[in-house]
Design an enzyme around this catalytic site. Structure first.
Site, mmCIF file in Angstrom:
data_model
loop_
_atom_site.group_PDB
_atom_site.id
_atom_site.type_symbol
_atom_site.label_atom_id
_atom_site.label_comp_id
_atom_site.label_asym_id
_atom_site.label_seq_id
_atom_site.Cartn_x
_atom_site.Cartn_y
_atom_site.Cartn_z
ATOM 1 N N LYS A 42 -4.652 -1.962 3.814
ATOM 2 C CA LYS A 42 -4.645 -3.343 4.317
ATOM 3 C C LYS A 42 -3.391 -4.101 3.894
ATOM 4 O O LYS A 42 -2.888 -4.935 4.657
ATOM 5 C CB LYS A 42 -5.909 -4.080 3.854
ATOM 6 C CG LYS A 42 -7.175 -3.626 4.593
ATOM 7 C CD LYS A 42 -7.016 -3.725 6.101
ATOM 8 C CE LYS A 42 -8.313 -3.814 6.854
ATOM 9 N NZ LYS A 42 -8.108 -3.771 8.324
ATOM 10 N N TYR B 207 -8.713 1.409 0.946
ATOM 11 C CA TYR B 207 -8.717 0.281 1.895
ATOM 12 C C TYR B 207 -7.668 -0.771 1.494
ATOM 13 O O TYR B 207 -6.955 -1.297 2.348
ATOM 14 C CB TYR B 207 -10.131 -0.295 1.893
ATOM 15 C CG TYR B 207 -10.431 -1.382 2.894
ATOM 16 C CD1 TYR B 207 -10.660 -1.085 4.237
ATOM 17 C CD2 TYR B 207 -10.546 -2.709 2.482
ATOM 18 C CE1 TYR B 207 -10.979 -2.094 5.149
ATOM 19 C CE2 TYR B 207 -10.866 -3.713 3.381
ATOM 20 C CZ TYR B 207 -11.080 -3.403 4.721
ATOM 21 O OH TYR B 207 -11.399 -4.405 5.611
#
Ligand code: NAD
Length: 305
Positions: free
Chosen positions: A168, A164
């Site tokens: 991101k 993640y």
């Protein structure tokens, strides 16, 4: 306060708009007069399953308040189909909010290839596919606004979120380059790193905190950055609970070694404090800015730098 930021005649695509932040963005754009494509795959937070209920519910909410919206149930990996929904129903696309997201949290040691791939596909590939499909329309009409949803996990790192975090912060890289490439055609691209209560955070935060961190506190920044008179592009903003802040890169003055004489790891070690000393830190704004000390150290002047 009266609404001065209006979206009449604007077509707004919000991905992952069936819940949480995306729902809040979609409702507010519609309230301000936009025609909204409410995209949502309708699966779980871990990226399993799909369904039409989530997007349909938000479309019904918008319609009930007298707004205009249409549902789309494709995964953001099929960005072409999502933008086609905007074109088929509303003839144009002005704003894209890349918001859809899932989590596959686990330590790096336990992370599977599937955990890595799914996060990459929804966050990075998804934002790419939706933005890429909208881009020619935005270029042609010389107008576009794109928001990419980043995260503190990407900016600062977070245990159990290697997949993640990578995705991101990758979205901020995409934001910065699209801001440069979109500048001539009035396409403004910005990123937000929100903190809000949603089904994504309800498993890690106490219930009263989830309730207090309303998704509605994220939306005003998104609306401001997507407004017609917005001049900001390439920015990254942390936002939550009524607090909004802009980030920028900062680096130390660094240490210089003589390239023609050569230098060793011991020289680097001996100058470590200076390399890491943020006194009088500088804040390069462009890649070219960032290269200046490199070429200066070589004694070379590059035109335009
Ligand atoms: P949420 O789970 O409530 O909403 C995400 C929505 O995206 C869901 O409705 C889901 O069905 C949809 N979605 C998932 N995969 C999809 C796909 N492939 N195609 C289309 N739709 C898909 O979570 P949220 O907190 O509202 O998250 C919104 C965004 O904000 C995400 O990108 C998330 O990573 C980011 N974010 C949230 C927080 C937070 O504190 N809530 C913090 C940092 C970043």
């Amino acid at each position: 306060m009266a609404d001065t930021l209006k979206f009449e005649d604007r077509v707004v695509v919000v991905t992952g708009a069936g819940a949480g932040l995306g729902r809040s963005h979609a409702l507010e754009f519609a309230r301000r007069g936009a025609k909204v494509v409410v995209n949502d795959l309708g699966g779980s937070t871990h990226g399993e399953g799909k369904g039409s209920e989530a997007a349909d519910k938000v479309v019904a909410e918008i319609t009930a308040m007298g707004g205009q919206a249409v549902a789309n149930y494709d995964s953001v990996e099929d960005g072409d189909a999502i933008i086609q929904t905007a074109i088929d129903n509303f003839d144009r696309v002005d704003v894209v909010v890349n918001n859809a997201g899932i989590l596959r949290d686990t330590s790096f040691a336990k992370m599977t290839d599937q955990d890595w791939d799914l996060i990459y596909r929804v966050h990075v590939l998804g934002a790419y596919k939706v933005s890429k499909a909208a881009w020619p329309y935005m270029q042609e009409q010389e107008y576009g606004r794109i928001i990419n949803t980043s995260s503190a996990a990407g900016i600062y790192g977070n245990f159990g979120q290697a997949n993640y975090s990578t995705a991101k912060l990758g979205l901020f890289g995409l934001t910065q380059t699209l801001a440069i490439e979109g500048a001539k055609k009035n396409i403004k691209v910005n990123a937000i790193a929100p903190v809000a209560g949603s089904r994504m955070t309800e498993t890690i935060l106490p219930p009263e905190v989830v309730k207090a961190l309303k998704p509605e506190f994220i939306t005003p920044l998104v609306v401001k950055l997507c407004a017609e008179d917005n001049k900001e592009s390439g920015g990254l903003y942390e936002v939550g609970a009524g607090w909004i802040s802009k980030l920028q890169w900062e680096r130390t003055q660094g240490a210089k070694f003589n390239p023609s004489e050569g230098f060793s790891a011991e020289d680097v070690a001996d100058n470590w404090d200076q390399i890491c000393d943020f006194t009088d830190a500088e804040k390069p704004k462009t890649a070219n800015d960032s290269f200046v000390p490199v070429f200066t150290n070589l004694g070379i002047k590059i035109p335009g730098m």
